[in-house]
Design a protein around this motif. Sequence first.
Motif, PDB file in Angstrom:
ATOM      1  N   ALA A   1       0.827  -1.206   0.000  1.00 40.87           N
ATOM      2  CA  ALA A   1       0.000   0.000   0.000  1.00 40.87           C
ATOM      3  C   ALA A   1       0.866   1.264   0.000  1.00 40.87           C
ATOM      4  CB  ALA A   1      -0.924   0.003   1.221  1.00 40.87           C
ATOM      5  N   PHE A   2       1.966   1.243   0.768  1.00 33.77           N
ATOM      6  CA  PHE A   2       2.879   2.402   0.792  1.00 33.77           C
ATOM      7  C   PHE A   2       3.515   2.611  -0.590  1.00 33.77           C
ATOM      8  CE2 PHE A   2       7.260   3.924   1.176  1.00 33.77           C
ATOM      9  CZ  PHE A   2       7.042   5.164   1.751  1.00 33.77           C
ATOM     10  N   MET A   3       3.962   1.532  -1.218  1.00 30.93           N
ATOM     11  CA  MET A   3       4.594   1.643  -2.538  1.00 30.93           C
ATOM     12  C   MET A   3       3.607   2.129  -3.596  1.00 30.93           C
ATOM     13  SD  MET A   3       6.891  -1.850  -2.468  1.00 30.93           S
ATOM     14  CE  MET A   3       7.659  -1.547  -4.042  1.00 30.93           C
ATOM     15  N   ILE A   4       2.347   1.761  -3.409  1.00 32.79           N
ATOM     16  CA  ILE A   4       1.328   2.205  -4.355  1.00 32.79           C
ATOM     17  C   ILE A   4       1.063   3.691  -4.196  1.00 32.79           C
ATOM     18  CG2 ILE A   4      -1.119   1.987  -4.977  1.00 32.79           C
ATOM     19  CD1 ILE A   4      -0.887  -0.979  -4.161  1.00 32.79           C
ATOM     20  N   ARG A   5       0.955   4.137  -2.930  1.00 38.57           N
ATOM     21  CA  ARG A   5       0.674   5.554  -2.696  1.00 38.57           C
ATOM     22  C   ARG A   5       1.779   6.427  -3.254  1.00 38.57           C
ATOM     23  NH1 ARG A   5      -0.943   3.748   2.431  1.00 38.57           N
ATOM     24  NH2 ARG A   5       1.031   4.475   3.312  1.00 38.57           N
ATOM     25  N   LYS A   6       2.995   5.984  -3.169  1.00 39.18           N
ATOM     26  CA  LYS A   6       4.127   6.776  -3.641  1.00 39.18           C
ATOM     27  C   LYS A   6       4.469   6.465  -5.115  1.00 39.18           C
ATOM     28  CE  LYS A   6       4.808   8.631   0.409  1.00 39.18           C
ATOM     29  NZ  LYS A   6       4.500  10.068   0.624  1.00 39.18           N
ATOM     30  N   HIS A   7       3.670   5.594  -5.745  1.00 36.23           N
ATOM     31  CA  HIS A   7       3.867   5.197  -7.139  1.00 36.23           C
ATOM     32  C   HIS A   7       5.217   4.503  -7.368  1.00 36.23           C
ATOM     33  CE1 HIS A   7       0.253   7.362  -8.161  1.00 36.23           C
ATOM     34  NE2 HIS A   7       0.747   8.486  -7.661  1.00 36.23           N
TER      35      HIS A   7
ATOM     36  N   LEU B   1       4.740   1.115  -9.397  1.00 34.05           N
ATOM     37  CA  LEU B   1       4.426   1.317 -10.817  1.00 34.05           C
ATOM     38  C   LEU B   1       5.657   1.799 -11.582  1.00 34.05           C
ATOM     39  CD1 LEU B   1       2.401   1.379 -13.124  1.00 34.05           C
ATOM     40  CD2 LEU B   1       1.763   3.697 -12.427  1.00 34.05           C
ATOM     41  N   VAL B   2       6.367   2.764 -11.010  1.00 32.24           N
ATOM     42  CA  VAL B   2       7.562   3.287 -11.669  1.00 32.24           C
ATOM     43  C   VAL B   2       8.612   2.190 -11.820  1.00 32.24           C
ATOM     44  CG1 VAL B   2       9.487   4.899 -11.453  1.00 32.24           C
ATOM     45  CG2 VAL B   2       7.161   5.662 -10.930  1.00 32.24           C
ATOM     46  N   ALA B   3       8.752   1.365 -10.800  1.00 36.75           N
ATOM     47  CA  ALA B   3       9.735   0.276 -10.859  1.00 36.75           C
ATOM     48  C   ALA B   3       9.398  -0.700 -11.979  1.00 36.75           C
ATOM     49  CB  ALA B   3       9.782  -0.454  -9.520  1.00 36.75           C
TER      50      ALA B   3
ATOM     51  N   VAL C   1       6.550  -0.611 -22.447  1.00 39.22           N
ATOM     52  CA  VAL C   1       6.057   0.279 -21.384  1.00 39.22           C
ATOM     53  C   VAL C   1       4.631   0.718 -21.666  1.00 39.22           C
ATOM     54  CG1 VAL C   1       6.338   2.573 -20.368  1.00 39.22           C
ATOM     55  CG2 VAL C   1       8.316   1.068 -20.618  1.00 39.22           C
ATOM     56  N   THR C   2       4.367   1.174 -22.884  1.00 38.32           N
ATOM     57  CA  THR C   2       3.021   1.675 -23.198  1.00 38.32           C
ATOM     58  C   THR C   2       2.002   0.538 -23.242  1.00 38.32           C
ATOM     59  OG1 THR C   2       3.651   1.616 -25.532  1.00 38.32           O
ATOM     60  CG2 THR C   2       3.771   3.743 -24.415  1.00 38.32           C
ATOM     61  N   SER C   3       2.409  -0.648 -23.705  1.00 36.75           N
ATOM     62  CA  SER C   3       1.488  -1.789 -23.715  1.00 36.75           C
ATOM     63  C   SER C   3       1.022  -2.104 -22.304  1.00 36.75           C
ATOM     64  CB  SER C   3       2.169  -3.022 -24.319  1.00 36.75           C
ATOM     65  OG  SER C   3       2.543  -2.795 -25.647  1.00 36.75           O
ATOM     66  N   PHE C   4       1.983  -2.188 -21.384  1.00 37.92           N
ATOM     67  CA  PHE C   4       1.624  -2.471 -19.998  1.00 37.92           C
ATOM     68  C   PHE C   4       0.866  -1.302 -19.369  1.00 37.92           C
ATOM     69  CE2 PHE C   4       2.584  -1.670 -15.553  1.00 37.92           C
ATOM     70  CZ  PHE C   4       2.120  -2.826 -14.949  1.00 37.92           C
ATOM     71  N   LEU C   5       1.399  -0.093 -19.555  1.00 32.32           N
ATOM     72  CA  LEU C   5       0.851   1.068 -18.849  1.00 32.32           C
ATOM     73  C   LEU C   5      -0.608   1.309 -19.205  1.00 32.32           C
ATOM     74  CD1 LEU C   5       1.258   3.503 -17.004  1.00 32.32           C
ATOM     75  CD2 LEU C   5       2.054   4.778 -19.017  1.00 32.32           C
ATOM     76  N   PHE C   6      -0.952   1.275 -20.474  1.00 32.20           N
ATOM     77  CA  PHE C   6      -2.324   1.607 -20.849  1.00 32.20           C
ATOM     78  C   PHE C   6      -3.290   0.460 -20.587  1.00 32.20           C
ATOM     79  CE2 PHE C   6      -0.056   4.944 -23.103  1.00 32.20           C
ATOM     80  CZ  PHE C   6      -0.833   6.052 -22.777  1.00 32.20           C
TER      81      PHE C   6
END
Length: 1014
Positions: A6-12, A15-17, A105-110
Amino acid sequence: MEKIIAFMIRKHIALVAILLVLGAIPFFWFKPGEVNIGGDSSRLYLYDPLNYLKNLALYPIAPGATGYEAVSYFFTPFVTLFIILKKIFVSSGLVTNVFHGFMLVTSFLFTYLTIVELLRRNSVSNRTFIFFAGCIGGLFYIFGPPVGNWDKAITSHNQIFLNPMIFFLLLKFFITDNPFYLTVILLISFVFSTSFSYIAAPPLFSFYPFTLVYLFIYKKYIVQTPFRWKALVLFLLLFFAIQAFHLVPQLSVLLNKTSYEFKHVFTSEGVAYGLDFFNATYQGIKLSKNLASIGQMDPVPIFQYVLFVFPVIIVLGLIVGSSDRSSIRQKLNHLFLTFILLIVLFFVTANITDIGLLFYQLLFRLPGFAMFRNYYGQFSYVFTFYYALVLGYSLYAILTVATKKIRILLYIVLPVILILHGWQFITGYMVKLPILGSKDVVVPQRVDPDFEKTLEYIRGIPTDGKFLTLPLTDFGYQMLAGANGGLYIGPSMIGHLTGKKDFMGYGAFTPFQEILFDRIKHKDFKSVQLILSLLNIRYVFYNSDSYIYDKFQGFPYNTAKKFFPTQQFVRDFIKNLDVTSVSQFSDRYHIYERSDENYLPSAYIATDAMYWNALFIDLAINVFPLRDNRIAVINQIKDFAAMQDMETIYLESKNTSQYLELFVKRKSRYATPHISRKLSWLFYPLVALSERNDLRSHALVNDAFIDRSIFYAEKRVRELDTWKNEIPLKGNVQSIKELDSTWKELREYNAWEISLVRYRRIIGELLSKLEERNESKYSSLTIKKELKNKFVNHFTQLKGIVIQSNKNKREKKYLLDLIYGTYDDIQSELNFSLPSATKLAYGIEDAPINGAYEVYVDKKTLDGLEISDIELVYADQKLVAQKNSVGDWLNFGEVAISIDSPQLIVFNTLNPTNLAKNVQWVSPADIRENNGNVTLSIDYAADDDFYGMTTEIKAWKPESYYLVSFDYQTYGNPFRVQTYELDKSTGSPAEQIMQDVLYTNVWKKYQAIIQSGD
């Protein structure tokens, strides 16, 4: 653990990793400087985008061979993007890695953002659950079956990231009504216009219809806000306006009734083009594999069965989703997405129930549906995307009701499964697959610096002369070894990157390819020179690298290696072309120039003019060799007044004899029948009824009806082969013909005799309808010859099936007698008789003017016959050989040709040569010869295939027609008669050119016309 997530999600952070890791993956696929160029689309824009733009994207003419219309304007924005990237990153390898990283990146991200956007509107939402569901859906999407298309990806592969990107932007517009998202789509569609062009039609029509249907449903029933129709209409108008620079030129090609595109979209040729491929492949696509999103065709490793956890999650998610605390709209949306997924599942599988398969086959009658001939490849991206969305939705529903322990288990297990499943992709194995035809040659390569110098040199050649690129390949692919052992195989680098047209493969030499390779085979280099001149070929580029030749034994050299088995043969060929070496780079790349005497530029002043009603090259090579290549040839009648001043008029007579129809290959359009239902199955009568209705649905006795009849006849044979030991005998049938008169459909099927009756009935109805009317594109003689060959093959197969079955000797004898009798009955009904082989008719076509024409006959075609052995007749006028012959051409005097009432020249062979006279027959059995009659005495056994007799014909000529004729009596025993051509090096049979079955109780005359090979 959940608190950390939850902490990693709040700080993004998480996702960035993930995005950083995905973006970095392609940098580990290739060594520095390597690019994965090649394949049908060449991907040369990754290597040299500027020259690719100048020589391909800006012109509507293909950059190779004689040039043909190929609208490629859609490449302009896309390739311009790579010009910019090349300016920034300099290295082609770096550009390749950056773009592949962007795709991942875009395939996963979107995909992730879409799942998150759909779930976060839940009235009761959990950020951790939503994040995890989105990540699993995104990872599932990029590690799904489509990952197998990265090694030689075509431009439409960009749909892997464009589909989720455009879907998300459309979704945001339908939710917010903000036109900003439509503006972004317009910009993306312009930059990636290749994915919105004619060549991208399959990806477009496989994705956007389903997407728009879903989004409209979502807007109306989930968002429940009014549609902004004006914004949508304006968006569509702007979209087509932006894409008009390539769609409008392509539209003119599409609507041209003579174009390849028109035929494949709007004609029955297109229907057959798509349906044939579909029928040949659909059996390999399994529903069970698609349910688990496992790749098709290849064997499934045991580990991949773990992927069945995902359909389980989807089903459980639907169950628990109906009872969780989600809003009714979210539950409804879950069902909508699942409904779309099931529809796409049908389109990506096709073979779901017999009715589903029949419906899919009917779809190919829709204009343009033939583009989905490779339906699995076209719908797999769409299926994987919607699978990912439904998986994310279902996983979220499970997480909302699962215990903490189960949630932690899912947090660990699902990512591990996906990573292990995608490990070959992550490590780069999927982009380093061995090239077809080789064992260990892969695509990624560093372009050889010496070849780069070669390209630069060619680019600087000032003349417009075309190139002949050697060694030739079958499909016009250029083969180029990289500096690191990789290999480029794809469209010509010379054509795409230098602005020079070149000829690289068999098909590139149209319309001269057959005569060119025939002249090469016969080492007639004078004729080869003439053909190269007519094609405006000035230079020869030769790649002498043994690596590109020795590593491939078949593809792409199957045909080419028949003429050039080794590189030494290529070098010998070049020596005979009268060329001069003008440049060489390393010891591999050689450039030669043809002499001015042999070179014929694109534009020249003719020294002579003539009319010729056939292919000019035939005239120049086969009739009167030209002293000067600079000649003007007219082969279409346009101006009759101009014909009066024509210096020379040549007319080639065409052999119109009926026997030639025996060697016409009818283009069959049916696949091998698939056998899955036993004849004893309870519902087999419905299968049989479906077959009957299918045949009766054909209103015309055309090729489609013939193909379908043969298909079902072969199905009867394959059923007997598949279930030969299980199908019982009735045991009391005197003949199949007799049983056919009493057996009725839908009563009994599970018997050998019934299958033979059904086979005979299918063939009998086909023959009966053909006798009434033939609406095929082919003559009745051509069709009957094909059917006769089919019967012989089926008879041979049935005999082998009986012998290999577990029936006892008495039962085998009983079945074989029924089969022999059926074969004899069918042959009688076929009523196959040969046309005359000694009286040939030649027609004169396209005579431009009336007048007296001299008749010449090539002496070489007489094959040893004397003039007294032949007779030529024209309009009841016997022609007499003259003394003023020209070389090998015999002059038979003048005839008066009238355009309004053309006549045939009849060529009679009065005394044909008997090649089998006084031959010696050899056999392990007892042979007696008396006055040309040969008697073979054997002890007959039902399963004995040993006894026979052979002879060798000595005076055998290649590429010739022969009449086989003899009287025979087999006393009720079946015999095969076969003709083989001998291998010159070993003296053993090499190729069978004729096979037939002899079965009779009375004396009969056998006749067949056969054609020898080359």
